[in-house]
Design an enzyme around this catalytic site. Structure first.
Site, PDB file in Angstrom:
ATOM      1  N   GLY A  46       8.543   5.734  -1.127  1.00 21.71           N
ATOM      2  CA  GLY A  46       8.408   6.120   0.279  1.00 21.71           C
ATOM      3  C   GLY A  46       7.238   7.086   0.377  1.00 21.71           C
ATOM      4  N   ALA A  47       6.322   6.796   1.320  1.00 27.59           N
ATOM      5  CA  ALA A  47       5.046   7.511   1.347  1.00 27.59           C
ATOM      6  C   ALA A  47       5.165   9.046   1.346  1.00 27.59           C
ATOM      7  CB  ALA A  47       4.224   7.014   2.542  1.00 27.59           C
ATOM      8  N   ARG A  87       0.189   5.073  -7.538  1.00 27.45           N
ATOM      9  CA  ARG A  87       0.325   4.023  -6.514  1.00 27.45           C
ATOM     10  C   ARG A  87      -0.835   4.153  -5.517  1.00 27.45           C
ATOM     11  NH1 ARG A  87       6.054   3.082  -4.066  1.00 27.45           N
ATOM     12  NH2 ARG A  87       5.212   0.966  -3.953  1.00 27.45           N
ATOM     13  N   ASP A 235       2.728   3.303   5.330  1.00 24.50           N
ATOM     14  CA  ASP A 235       2.159   3.875   4.108  1.00 24.50           C
ATOM     15  C   ASP A 235       0.739   4.366   4.323  1.00 24.50           C
ATOM     16  OD1 ASP A 235       4.379   1.940   3.096  1.00 24.50           O
ATOM     17  OD2 ASP A 235       3.990   3.438   1.537  1.00 24.50           O
TER      18      ASP A 235
HETATM   19  O1  MRU Z   1       7.337   0.609  -2.145  1.00 21.54           O
HETATM   20  P1  MRU Z   1       7.995   1.686  -1.348  1.00 21.54           P
HETATM   21  O2  MRU Z   1       9.486   1.636  -1.412  1.00 21.54           O
HETATM   22  O3  MRU Z   1       7.444   3.062  -1.682  1.00 21.54           O
HETATM   23  O4  MRU Z   1       7.574   1.379   0.158  1.00 21.54           O
HETATM   24  C1  MRU Z   1       8.022   2.224   1.176  1.00 21.54           C
HETATM   25  C2  MRU Z   1       7.609   1.799   2.533  1.00 21.54           C
HETATM   26  O5  MRU Z   1       6.931   0.815   2.723  1.00 21.54           O
HETATM   27  C3  MRU Z   1       8.011   2.703   3.668  1.00 21.54           C
HETATM   28  O6  MRU Z   1       8.242   1.988   4.841  1.00 21.54           O
HETATM   29  C4  MRU Z   1       6.890   3.721   3.928  1.00 21.54           C
HETATM   30  O7  MRU Z   1       6.502   4.348   2.734  1.00 21.54           O
HETATM   31  C5  MRU Z   1       7.285   4.754   4.899  1.00 21.54           C
HETATM   32  S1  MRU Z   1       8.510   5.842   4.255  1.00 21.54           S
HETATM   33  C6  MRU Z   1       8.856   7.029   5.406  1.00 21.54           C
END
Ligand code: MRU
Length: 342
Positions: A46-47, A87, A235
């Site tokens: 999650g970002a 990432r 993200d």
């Molecule tokens: O691969 P992830 O689980 O890190 O991807 C997360 C997402 O795509 C979320 O929608 C995004 O990071 C927003 S989290 C507040």
């Protein structure tokens, strides 16, 4: 309240999200390598959470440094690169590291002990700010929803993806408190199942009504007239509003557009990358093909099957009804409205 990350006694403690919802396990890390690995392997994801965890990782590396003061700059840049390479898509990672860099650069002349403390303070500030930011996003976003809304979401943009409260799920939480949520449709989110494993679990903890669907059911449910809004996280948002989010988001946006359903993006200002003009320039992470071939060690296909596994996609700004940040709600044209609200 779910705790996703903490810093105690020169250890970074994270909730291992790969084990949810079966097990709630906190892991303690004493090295930057371990923190970087946890981000890379989606134990923390999650970002916003990736950003704050990386900042704690940098503070941890600094705190545990016992070399010569003259060599600290070289060391700092090595541990920073380690975290930055985990990432590529979520810009919050780079935003958080840049905030740490500024503290470092402005205080490089100080005693090492003092500098270490300042770095940790900055990471702690980002943690606290993130929760407040999400609560504001929640308040602004809830105003967009009518009573008894049925809202669809994908992936997990909740408390689990942040330091608390969540972005898209922050809007849903806030709206639920105002009795505006009749149902949340959670797309399972293949291949890593953040929707099924995390969003469903998180919402059920708060007794928010949620139904799990497989990703390919979204269009049919919209056609049945059972979706009033789609709300997703982000993200990275380009200067023109194009938005990278979990793979499958773009399909939901196209479907929502087709069915005349509003499509909202909820994200903190730290997710907006003004250095990128459009979504074309957003780097999209490609992950291990094994994530698609198998689920929790069980193969779904031929072991050698060719796979394409982009972790994110980009939704064109014209498909986005509005973008919700802690500063308020903005509407197209985003080139103008995002900058004005910055
Ligand atoms: O691969 P992830 O689980 O890190 O991807 C997360 C997402 O795509 C979320 O929608 C995004 O990071 C927003 S989290 C507040």
């Amino acid at each position: 309240m779910i705790n996703t990350v903490a810093y105690e006694n020169d250890q970074v403690i994270v909730l291992n999200q790969n084990l949810l919802p079966d097990k709630i396990v906190y892991e303690s890390y004493t090295s930057v390598e371990e923190v970087a690995e946890a981000i890379r392997t989606l134990k923390v994801r999650g970002a916003p959470l990736i950003g704050v965890t990386a900042a704690f990782g940098l503070a941890l590396g600094a705190a545990r440094y016992s070399g010569r003061a003259e060599e600290f700059t070289e060391y700092y840049s090595a541990i920073r690169s380690q975290l930055a390479s985990t990432r590529p898509t979520a810009v919050n990672l780079f935003w958080a590291l840049q905030r740490m860099d500024r503290v470092y650069q402005n205080n490089a002349h100080r005693e090492l002990a003092e500098l270490k403390e300042l770095l940790l303070n900055e990471a702690r500030c980002m943690f606290e700010e993130d929760i407040q930011t999400n609560q504001l996003i929640g308040q602004h976003g809830a105003q967009l929803l009518q009573e008894s809304s049925r809202v669809m979401t994908i992936c997990n943009a909740g408390a689990l993806a942040t330091c608390g409260y969540g972005t898209a799920l922050g809007v849903i939480r806030s709206a639920y408190q105002q009795e505006k949520i009749a149902k949340v449709w959670a797309c399972e989110t293949r291949p890593v199942l953040q929707g099924a494993r995390l969003t469903v679990w998180e919402l059920m903890q708060d007794q928010i009504p949620v139904a799990l669907i497989t990703d390919n059911m979204a269009g049919y449910i919209m056609k049945l007239g059972k979706v009033d809004a789609v709300i997703v996280g982000a993200d990275r948002i380009a200067a023109n509003g194009d938005t990278a989010n979990k793979i499958g988001t773009y399909s939901l946006a196209v479907l929502a557009h087709h069915h005349g359903i509003p499509f909202y993006v909820a994200a903190p200002q730290s997710t907006i990358d003004y250095s990128i003009a459009s979504g074309q320039d957003i780097p999209i992470e490609e992950r291990d093909p094994e994530e698609v071939r198998s689920v929790r060690g069980v193969y779904l296909t031929v072991k050698e099957a060719e796979v394409f596994n982009p972790a994110f996609d980009v939704t064109d700004n014209r498909l986005i009804t509005s973008i919700i940040t802690e500063k308020g709600v903005v509407f197209p044209p985003y080139e103008k409205s995002l900058r004005e609200r910055n």
